[in-house]
Design a protein around this motif. Structure first.
Motif, PDB file in Angstrom:
ATOM      1  N   ASN A   1      63.850  65.178  47.082  1.00 24.23           N
ATOM      2  CA  ASN A   1      63.617  64.391  45.878  1.00 24.23           C
ATOM      3  C   ASN A   1      63.080  63.025  46.299  1.00 24.23           C
ATOM      4  O   ASN A   1      63.700  62.332  47.119  1.00 24.23           O
ATOM      5  CB  ASN A   1      64.917  64.220  45.089  1.00 24.23           C
ATOM      6  N   VAL A   2      61.921  62.660  45.761  1.00 25.52           N
ATOM      7  CA  VAL A   2      61.287  61.394  46.118  1.00 25.52           C
ATOM      8  C   VAL A   2      60.948  60.634  44.837  1.00 25.52           C
ATOM      9  O   VAL A   2      61.170  61.117  43.729  1.00 25.52           O
ATOM     10  CB  VAL A   2      60.011  61.631  46.959  1.00 25.52           C
ATOM     11  N   LYS A   3      60.415  59.442  45.014  1.00 25.63           N
ATOM     12  CA  LYS A   3      59.922  58.678  43.878  1.00 25.63           C
ATOM     13  C   LYS A   3      58.446  59.033  43.666  1.00 25.63           C
ATOM     14  O   LYS A   3      57.676  59.066  44.620  1.00 25.63           O
ATOM     15  CB  LYS A   3      60.057  57.176  44.131  1.00 25.63           C
ATOM     16  N   PRO A   4      58.037  59.310  42.409  1.00 27.79           N
ATOM     17  CA  PRO A   4      56.645  59.705  42.186  1.00 27.79           C
ATOM     18  C   PRO A   4      55.647  58.606  42.492  1.00 27.79           C
ATOM     19  O   PRO A   4      54.467  58.874  42.687  1.00 27.79           O
ATOM     20  CB  PRO A   4      56.622  60.079  40.699  1.00 27.79           C
ATOM     21  N   SER A   5      56.111  57.363  42.553  1.00 32.90           N
ATOM     22  CA  SER A   5      55.243  56.243  42.910  1.00 32.90           C
ATOM     23  C   SER A   5      56.115  55.115  43.432  1.00 32.90           C
ATOM     24  O   SER A   5      57.344  55.167  43.338  1.00 32.90           O
ATOM     25  CB  SER A   5      54.421  55.774  41.702  1.00 32.90           C
ATOM     26  N   THR A   6      55.501  54.112  44.005  1.00 35.57           N
ATOM     27  CA  THR A   6      56.112  52.878  44.520  1.00 35.57           C
ATOM     28  C   THR A   6      56.855  53.036  45.834  1.00 35.57           C
ATOM     29  O   THR A   6      57.148  52.040  46.488  1.00 35.57           O
ATOM     30  CB  THR A   6      57.091  52.221  43.514  1.00 35.57           C
ATOM     31  N   PHE A   7      57.187  54.262  46.267  1.00 34.06           N
ATOM     32  CA  PHE A   7      57.894  54.435  47.532  1.00 34.06           C
ATOM     33  C   PHE A   7      57.281  55.591  48.307  1.00 34.06           C
ATOM     34  O   PHE A   7      56.907  56.617  47.735  1.00 34.06           O
ATOM     35  CB  PHE A   7      59.390  54.723  47.310  1.00 34.06           C
ATOM     36  N   SER A   8      57.228  55.422  49.635  1.00 30.06           N
ATOM     37  CA  SER A   8      56.823  56.529  50.493  1.00 30.06           C
ATOM     38  C   SER A   8      58.025  57.442  50.713  1.00 30.06           C
ATOM     39  O   SER A   8      59.171  57.089  50.430  1.00 30.06           O
ATOM     40  CB  SER A   8      56.317  56.004  51.837  1.00 30.06           C
ATOM     41  N   THR A   9      57.770  58.622  51.252  1.00 34.94           N
ATOM     42  CA  THR A   9      58.852  59.557  51.522  1.00 34.94           C
ATOM     43  C   THR A   9      59.810  59.001  52.570  1.00 34.94           C
ATOM     44  O   THR A   9      61.014  59.255  52.520  1.00 34.94           O
ATOM     45  CB  THR A   9      58.277  60.906  51.994  1.00 34.94           C
TER      46      THR A   9
ATOM     47  N   GLU B   1      63.345  62.121  35.468  1.00 38.71           N
ATOM     48  CA  GLU B   1      62.949  63.369  36.110  1.00 38.71           C
ATOM     49  C   GLU B   1      63.261  63.340  37.599  1.00 38.71           C
ATOM     50  O   GLU B   1      63.463  62.279  38.197  1.00 38.71           O
ATOM     51  CB  GLU B   1      61.434  63.615  35.943  1.00 38.71           C
ATOM     52  N   LEU B   2      63.275  64.529  38.185  1.00 37.05           N
ATOM     53  CA  LEU B   2      63.276  64.691  39.630  1.00 37.05           C
ATOM     54  C   LEU B   2      61.838  64.929  40.072  1.00 37.05           C
ATOM     55  O   LEU B   2      61.085  65.615  39.389  1.00 37.05           O
ATOM     56  CB  LEU B   2      64.132  65.889  40.049  1.00 37.05           C
ATOM     57  N   CYS B   3      61.483  64.365  41.203  1.00 37.10           N
ATOM     58  CA  CYS B   3      60.174  64.622  41.803  1.00 37.10           C
ATOM     59  C   CYS B   3      60.441  65.312  43.139  1.00 37.10           C
ATOM     60  O   CYS B   3      60.783  64.666  44.130  1.00 37.10           O
ATOM     61  CB  CYS B   3      59.389  63.328  41.999  1.00 37.10           C
ATOM     62  N   LEU B   4      60.320  66.633  43.171  1.00 31.65           N
ATOM     63  CA  LEU B   4      60.687  67.438  44.336  1.00 31.65           C
ATOM     64  C   LEU B   4      59.444  67.855  45.097  1.00 31.65           C
ATOM     65  O   LEU B   4      58.483  68.368  44.522  1.00 31.65           O
ATOM     66  CB  LEU B   4      61.476  68.671  43.898  1.00 31.65           C
ATOM     67  N   VAL B   5      59.493  67.629  46.421  1.00 28.81           N
ATOM     68  CA  VAL B   5      58.327  67.893  47.265  1.00 28.81           C
ATOM     69  C   VAL B   5      58.760  68.658  48.516  1.00 28.81           C
ATOM     70  O   VAL B   5      59.943  68.841  48.794  1.00 28.81           O
ATOM     71  CB  VAL B   5      57.630  66.579  47.673  1.00 28.81           C
ATOM     72  N   ASP B   6      57.780  69.078  49.267  1.00 26.64           N
ATOM     73  CA  ASP B   6      57.970  69.788  50.528  1.00 26.64           C
ATOM     74  C   ASP B   6      58.711  68.879  51.514  1.00 26.64           C
ATOM     75  O   ASP B   6      58.314  67.740  51.744  1.00 26.64           O
ATOM     76  CB  ASP B   6      56.595  70.171  51.075  1.00 26.64           C
ATOM     77  N   SER B   7      59.782  69.387  52.107  1.00 27.13           N
ATOM     78  CA  SER B   7      60.578  68.578  53.044  1.00 27.13           C
ATOM     79  C   SER B   7      59.829  68.283  54.336  1.00 27.13           C
ATOM     80  O   SER B   7      60.250  67.424  55.107  1.00 27.13           O
ATOM     81  CB  SER B   7      61.890  69.289  53.376  1.00 27.13           C
ATOM     82  N   ALA B   8      58.717  68.969  54.584  1.00 19.52           N
ATOM     83  CA  ALA B   8      57.964  68.753  55.823  1.00 19.52           C
ATOM     84  C   ALA B   8      57.373  67.351  55.903  1.00 19.52           C
ATOM     85  O   ALA B   8      56.950  66.924  56.976  1.00 19.52           O
ATOM     86  CB  ALA B   8      56.847  69.796  55.946  1.00 19.52           C
TER      87      ALA B   8
ATOM     88  N   ASN C   1      65.797  66.089  35.172  1.00 21.04           N
ATOM     89  CA  ASN C   1      66.829  65.606  36.081  1.00 21.04           C
ATOM     90  C   ASN C   1      68.205  66.058  35.598  1.00 21.04           C
ATOM     91  O   ASN C   1      68.703  65.583  34.570  1.00 21.04           O
ATOM     92  CB  ASN C   1      66.768  64.076  36.162  1.00 21.04           C
ATOM     93  N   PHE C   2      68.827  66.973  36.341  1.00 24.46           N
ATOM     94  CA  PHE C   2      70.145  67.463  35.910  1.00 24.46           C
ATOM     95  C   PHE C   2      71.249  66.438  36.135  1.00 24.46           C
ATOM     96  O   PHE C   2      72.380  66.627  35.698  1.00 24.46           O
ATOM     97  CB  PHE C   2      70.493  68.784  36.613  1.00 24.46           C
ATOM     98  N   MET C   3      70.944  65.325  36.797  1.00 24.76           N
ATOM     99  CA  MET C   3      71.929  64.248  36.965  1.00 24.76           C
ATOM    100  C   MET C   3      71.746  63.126  35.949  1.00 24.76           C
ATOM    101  O   MET C   3      72.456  62.117  36.004  1.00 24.76           O
ATOM    102  CB  MET C   3      71.819  63.658  38.377  1.00 24.76           C
ATOM    103  N   ARG C   4      70.841  63.306  35.023  1.00 26.28           N
ATOM    104  CA  ARG C   4      70.514  62.235  34.087  1.00 26.28           C
ATOM    105  C   ARG C   4      71.756  61.756  33.328  1.00 26.28           C
ATOM    106  O   ARG C   4      72.551  62.555  32.835  1.00 26.28           O
ATOM    107  CB  ARG C   4      69.459  62.726  33.098  1.00 26.28           C
ATOM    108  N   GLY C   5      71.900  60.448  33.242  1.00 30.98           N
ATOM    109  CA  GLY C   5      72.992  59.846  32.487  1.00 30.98           C
ATOM    110  C   GLY C   5      74.236  59.579  33.293  1.00 30.98           C
ATOM    111  O   GLY C   5      75.039  58.712  32.926  1.00 30.98           O
TER     112      GLY C   5
END
Length: 829
Positions: free
Chosen positions: A474-482, A653-660, A615-619
Motif C-alpha cells: 500500500n503506497v500513496k498515489p502521489s506526493t510520496f515515493s515507495t 482508498e488503498l493504492c496497492l502496487v507490486d511489492s517489487a 479502504n477497509f480501514m476507513r474511519g
C-alpha cells in the motif's frame, strides 16, 4: 518501551474530555506579497473529533495578527489526538498560501491543566504562533471502544432516510433530492424522485457516523433556493424512533387561469415533501478482525498440515519414529517477481521439490508479481501438490508460447470495456490495474476464469497443500515515493490484511466498502484476474521508484519531494512529557515546499496508472499508544508513522502496487512471529543482482529487530554465483535458516540430471540457458519459444534436485533445533 502485541482485540472503557483551544496571536510573519503584509488566518484540524476544518477570522495586512478565538473539541482519551494548526495567507486572486503546519499531540496535556505555548515557526527566525490549550474532564461521559492496541473502532450510529414514492408531490417528480450528513461515512446521497406503487415504493439510504460526534442532517431539492434547505441536528432525533421531516414548501410557477395571455407567471405554494428519519445504534459485530494473531481458519489448517509435514519428513529423512507436534519445523517457499520468467521458473521449482518428495514438507508458499500467476493457476485444483505437475506445466507452456495479440483484438478490447463498465456499476473503483488483470487473463487462460481467491480454501481443507500467501504494498498515489511510504498488504485464501495495523478482512470482502470496521456496502467478490493485476501492477511505478531501481538511491531527489520537517521539543514541553507515557509524539513543524518543488514532486511521485481500492480501514482511529506497540513497530516503515492523521485509516482508498518496487521478494508475510518460521527456501528469479532480495530483507529486519540470518557472500561468488547458499540461524531458535537459490546456470551446463552428464550436441545445447541477459527472459517479454520455456523449467527444477543433500541436512538441523528448544525423548535423524 514497546507494548506487547495483543493476539486479539479487546474492549476499553475510556473517558471523554473537553479540549479548549484558544488561538491567540502570531508574531513576525514575513511579507507574503510585494505590496503588503500577509492576510493571516489559522485552521484547526483534529480528525478524531471531526472531519471538518475549523477556521479563524482573517486578519488583514499584519505581520503580528491577533485572533483570540476559542474552539472546543470533545476527545476520546484513549485515541491518539494530534491537532494540526495551519497558518495561511489569504489571497483574493490566487489560491491561499499555506505558510506553516504545526502538529501538536494533545496527550502532552494533563486533565485539568492549561498550557500556553508560543510555537516557533522558523528555527532560524523570530516567527511564532501563540496558542493556549485547556483539557477538562467531561463529567458523566464515557465511551466503549474496541482496539488491538494500534487501531481503534469507536461506537457508531446509523441514520436511515426514507421517502415514500407514493407521497411525492407531482411537481417534484424527476428532480433530485440531495441529502447529506456532515462527518458521516457517506457524506452525501442523491435520490432521484420518481413515482412507484406496490411493494417497491420506498426510496431509502443510510448514513453512518460516530455516536460521539454531533453532525447535522441537511436536505434540499436540487435547484431550489437556499430558503428551502432543511438542517436538523442529528442529536435531536430520538434513537430507535421514526421521525417525519417536512421539506419546506417549494415555490413553483403557475399561469393565471383567467389572464394567462396578459399576466406573467406567478408563485404558488406547493405541498411539502415528507422525509422519514430514524437513528439507531450500530451494534453489529465488526466485519474487520483486529489483532496480530493468525485467524482461526489458518490455525485449524496448521493443525492438519502439521501431520502431513510430519509424515513427509519421516519418509524423506528416514526417521525411526513419528515426530511430535513440537518437533515439526515450519518450512516455507518464498519467491520473487519477474513476469513470465517468474511464472515459468516457479513451475520448475515446484516440480523439483515434488520429485524430491519435499513438497509435502512445505507449510507456506509466498509469491509476488509474476510468481502469483503460477500460484493462482495451481490452486484451482484442490489436490494439485498430490499430482504429477507435468500436465499444468504443459498447459502453462501452451499459453506462454502462444501469440499475445489475441489479448488485444477488437473483440477482446470490447469485452474489457464492458467488464469494466459492469464492475463500475457494481460499485468497484476501476482503474488501469483492472484492465491489466483482464489482459493477464486473456494471455494465460482459456476464456473467462471465474475462480476467486476464497475458492482456494478448497485446497486447504485437509491440509493437503501449502498455504499460499501473496503480497502487495500500500503506497500513496502521489506526493510520496515507495521508499518513503510503503505498507505490506497480505492476501491469503482466508484473509486480506495490512500487517502493521493488525487489520484483516475476509478475502471475499476485499473491494467492499467499510467504515469503522463495519461493511457498509458489500460487493461481490472479484475474480482472481483482478487480484493478479494488482499483485503484478508494474505500471503504477513513478519516477522516484524508477530512480531507486536504477541507482538504489533517492537522496538526490529528496530536496524536491519532501517538505521541511522540524521536531520542536523545548525545555517546557520536555518537562511535561516526563509526566506522560512514552507514546507522546514530538511537536512537529512542517514548512511546505515552494511552487517549484511542488511541481517537481508532482512529476516525480505521481502514479498515472495506479490502482485504487476501497479502504477497509476507513474511519478507524489510532490508539494513543500505537507508536510504541510492537505489532506496529515490526512493520513501521513510512515517513508518516509519526503523523497519525495521515496514516491509512484516514485515507479514502488503498493504492496497492507490486511489492517489487521495494524488495523483489515475498518475505514479509513470513516475518510475522506468529508463523514461527524455521526453514526458508528462497528462490530468486532475477536476472541480475542475485542476492538483492535477501540482502534487502536482512536490512529491513535489522532496522525492525526481526530475526534473520546474516547474508555473507564473498566477492568471487557474487561474480560467479552457485546454485544454492545456506545462511544458518546461528543457534537462535527464533531465527530461520535460509537456503537461497539464485537463478543461475552453473552445473546444469554439464549435467541434464544430477549425476547424468550431457553427451550429445542437442543435450549440450539444451544446457546453454542464458539467464544473464534480457534478450530471452527479459521482464517485458511475454512470449517464449517452446524450447526456451522448457529449458527454464528444467534449469530451475535441476537446481533444486542437485542440492538435495543440502536441503535434507537443513531439515535435520531444524528438527534438532526444535527438539533442543523443548527437551524430549531423542530421535534418530
Amino acid at each position: 518501551m514497546a507494548r506487547r502485541r495483543s493476539a486479539i482485540s479487546y474492549y476499553e472503557n475510556c473517558e471523554l474530555s473537553l479540549l479548549t483551544v484558544r488561538v491567540i496571536q502570531a508574531s513576525h510573519i514575513p511579507w507574503a506579497d510585494v505590496m503588503s503584509h500577509a492576510d493571516c488566518y489559522v485552521c484547526l484540524c483534529l480528525p478524531p473529533c471531526t472531519k471538518r476544518t475549523i477556521k479563524t477570522k482573517t486578519v488583514s495586512d499584519s505581520s503580528d495578527p491577533v485572533w483570540n478565538e476559542t474552539f472546543q473539541f470533545t476527545i476520546c482519551n484513549n485515541v491518539k489526538n494530534v491537532i494540526h494548526l495551519t497558518l495561511h495567507d489569504e489571497d483574493v486572486i490566487t489560491k491561499n498560501d499555506l505558510l506553516y503546519t504545526l502538529a501538536f499531540d494533545v496527550d502532552k496535556i494533563c486533565i485539568g491543566e492549561t498550557i500556553r505555548r508560543a510555537f516557533c515557526l522558523n528555527p532560524n527566525g523570530p516567527e511564532t504562533l501563540e496558542v493556549e490549550f485547556t483539557l477538562q474532564e467531561f463529567q458523566g461521559h464515557r465511551e466503549k471502544i474496541l482496539t488491538n492496541g494500534v487501531i481503534v473502532s469507536r461506537e457508531m450510529n446509523c441514520l436511515d432516510v426514507c421517502v415514500d414514492k407514493q407521497r411525492i408531490p407531482e411537481y417534484l417528480l424527476g428532480r433530485t433530492l440531495v441529502l447529506s450528513v456532515e462527518d458521516s461515512c457517506e457524506n452525501e446521497r442523491r435520490l432521484e424522485l420518481s413515482s412507484g406503487t406496490g411493494s417497491d415504493h420506498m426510496q431509502t439510504c443510510k448514513f453512518h457516523y460516530l455516536r460521539r460526534w454531533d453532525p447535522h442532517f441537511t436536505s434540499h431539492v436540487e435547484g431550489s433556493d437556499n430558503q428551502n434547505i432543511q438542517v436538523i441536528p442529528v442529536k435531536l432525533l430520538r434513537t430507535g424512533q421514526e421521525e417525519k421531516v417536512l421539506l419546506s414548501s417549494v415555490p413553483v410557477y403557475a399561469n393565471c387561469c383567467c389572464f394567462s395571455c396578459f399576466l406573467p407567471l406567478r408563485w404558488i405554494k406547493a405541498r411539502p415533501l415528507e422525509v422519514k428519519l430514524k437513528t439507531k445504534d450500530c451494534t453489529e459485530k465488526l466485519n474487520l478482525r483486529m489483532g496480530f494473531d493468525l485467524c482461526d481458519e489458518e490455525k485449524l489448517y496448521l493443525t492438519k498440515r502439521k501431520r502431513v509435514v510430519a509424515n513427509a519428513l519421516k519418509k524423506v529423512l528416514k526417521l525411526d519414529r513419528d515426530l511430535e507436534d513440537h518437533e515439526v519445523p515450519v518450512i516455507a517457499v518464498t519467491t520473487t517477481g519477474g513476469g513470465v520468467r517468474a511464472m515459468t521458473s516457479l513451475y520448475g521449482t515446484l516440480s523439483g521439490l515434488k520429485k524430491l518428495n519435499l513438497l509435502d514438507c512445505v507449510t507456506y508458499i509466498t509469491g509476488a508479481s509474476g510468481s502469483t500467476w503460477t500460484m493462482s493457476k495451481l490452486y484451482e485444483d484442490p489436490d494439485w501438490s498430490q499430482k504429477d505437475l507435468s500436465e499444468p506445466i504443459q498447459d502453462a507452456c501452451r499459453h506462454v508460447t502462444k501469440s499475445k495479440t489475441c489479448a488485444f483484438t477488437f473483440d477482446r478490447l470490447g469485452f474489457y470495456r464492458d467488464e469494466l463498465k459492469t464492475r463500475a456499476k457494481m460499485g468497484y473503483k476501476t482503474s488501469f490495474t483492472d484492465l491489466w488483470g483482464l489482459v493477464i487473463e486473456s494471455m494465460f487462460c482459456d476464456g473467462v476464469n471465474e475462480t476467486k481467491l476464497s475458492d482456494q480454501r478448497k485446497a486447504l481443507t485437509q491440509g493437503q497443500n501449502p498455504l499460499p500467501l501473496c503480497l502487495a504494498m500500500n503506497v500513496k498515489p502521489s506526493t510520496f515515493s515507495t521508499l518513503d511510504y510503503k505498507e505490506w498488504c497480505e492476501f491469503s485464501p482466508y484473509e486480506v490484511g495490512l500487517l502493521k495495523y493488525g487489520a484483516f478482512i475476509r478475502s471475499e470482502d476485499f473491494g467492499s466498502e467499510f467504515f469503522m470496521g463495519r461493511k457498509t456496502n458489500g460487493l461481490p467478490e472479484s475474480r482472481i484476474c483482478y487480484l493478479q493485476g494488482l499483485w503484478s501492477n508494474i505500471f503504477s511505478i513513478n519516477l522516484m521508484d524508477a530512480w531507486f531501481a536504477a541507482a538504489s538511491s533517492e537522496q538526490f531527489w529528496h530536496r524536491f519531494t519532501r517538505d521541511t520537517v522540524h521536531e520542536l521539543e523545548e525545555d517546557e514541553e520536555a518537562i511535561l512529557r516526563k509526566r506522560r507515557e512514552s507514546s507522546g509524539l514530538n511537536t512537529r513543524l512542517v514548512q511546505p515546499a515552494g511552487d517549484f518543488s511542488r511541481i517537481v514532486r508532482g512529476i516525480l511521485t505521481s502514479r498515472p496508472l495506479d490502482g485504487e481500492h476501497h479502504n477497509f480501514m476507513r474511519g478507524l482511529q489510532m490508539h494513543k499508544e500505537y507508536s510504541t506497540h510492537d505489532g506496529f513497530t515490526t512493520f513501521d516503515d513510512t515517513e508518516l508513522d509519526n503523523s497519525p492523521n495521515n496514516l491509512t485509516p484516514s485515507a479514502e482508498e488503498l493504492c496497492l502496487v507490486d511489492s517489487a518496487y521495494y524488495i523483489n521478494a515475498s518475505f514479509p508475510p513470513l516475518l510475522r512471529e506468529e508463523r514461527k518460521l524455521d526453514v526458508l527456501l528462497s528462490f530468486d528469479y532475477g536476472l541480475s543482482e542475485k542476492f538483492t532480495s535477501v540482502e534487502r530483507t536482512k536490512e529491513y529486519c535489522s532496522v525492525h529487530n526481526l530475526c534473520f540470518p546474516n547474508i555473507e557472500v564473498c566477492k568471487e561468488e557474487r561474480a560467479n554465483p552457485k546454485e544454492c547458499y545456506r545462511f544458518p540461524s546461528c543457534g537462535n531458535p527464533k531465527c530461520p535458516t535460509i537456503l537461497h537459490f539464485p537463478l543461475v546456470n552453473d552445473t546444469f551446463r554439464q549435467f541434464k540430471h544430477p549425476g547424468v552428464e550431457r553427451l550429445t550436441d542437442q543435450e549440450k545445447e539444451d544446457g546453454m540457458v542464458d539467464v544473464e541477459s534480457k534478450s530471452t527472459y527479459g521482464l517485458l517479454k511475454l512470449t517464449y519459444s517452446e524450447e526456451d520455456f522448457h529449458r527454464l523449467v528444467c534449469l530451475t527444477e535441476y537446481n533444486v534436485e542437485n542440492n538435495e543433500q543440502v536441503i535434507l541436512q537443513t531439515l535435520r538441523d531444524a528438527i534438532k533445533c526444535k527438539q533442543n528448544s523443548k527437551p524430549r525423548e531423542g530421535i534418530s535423524v
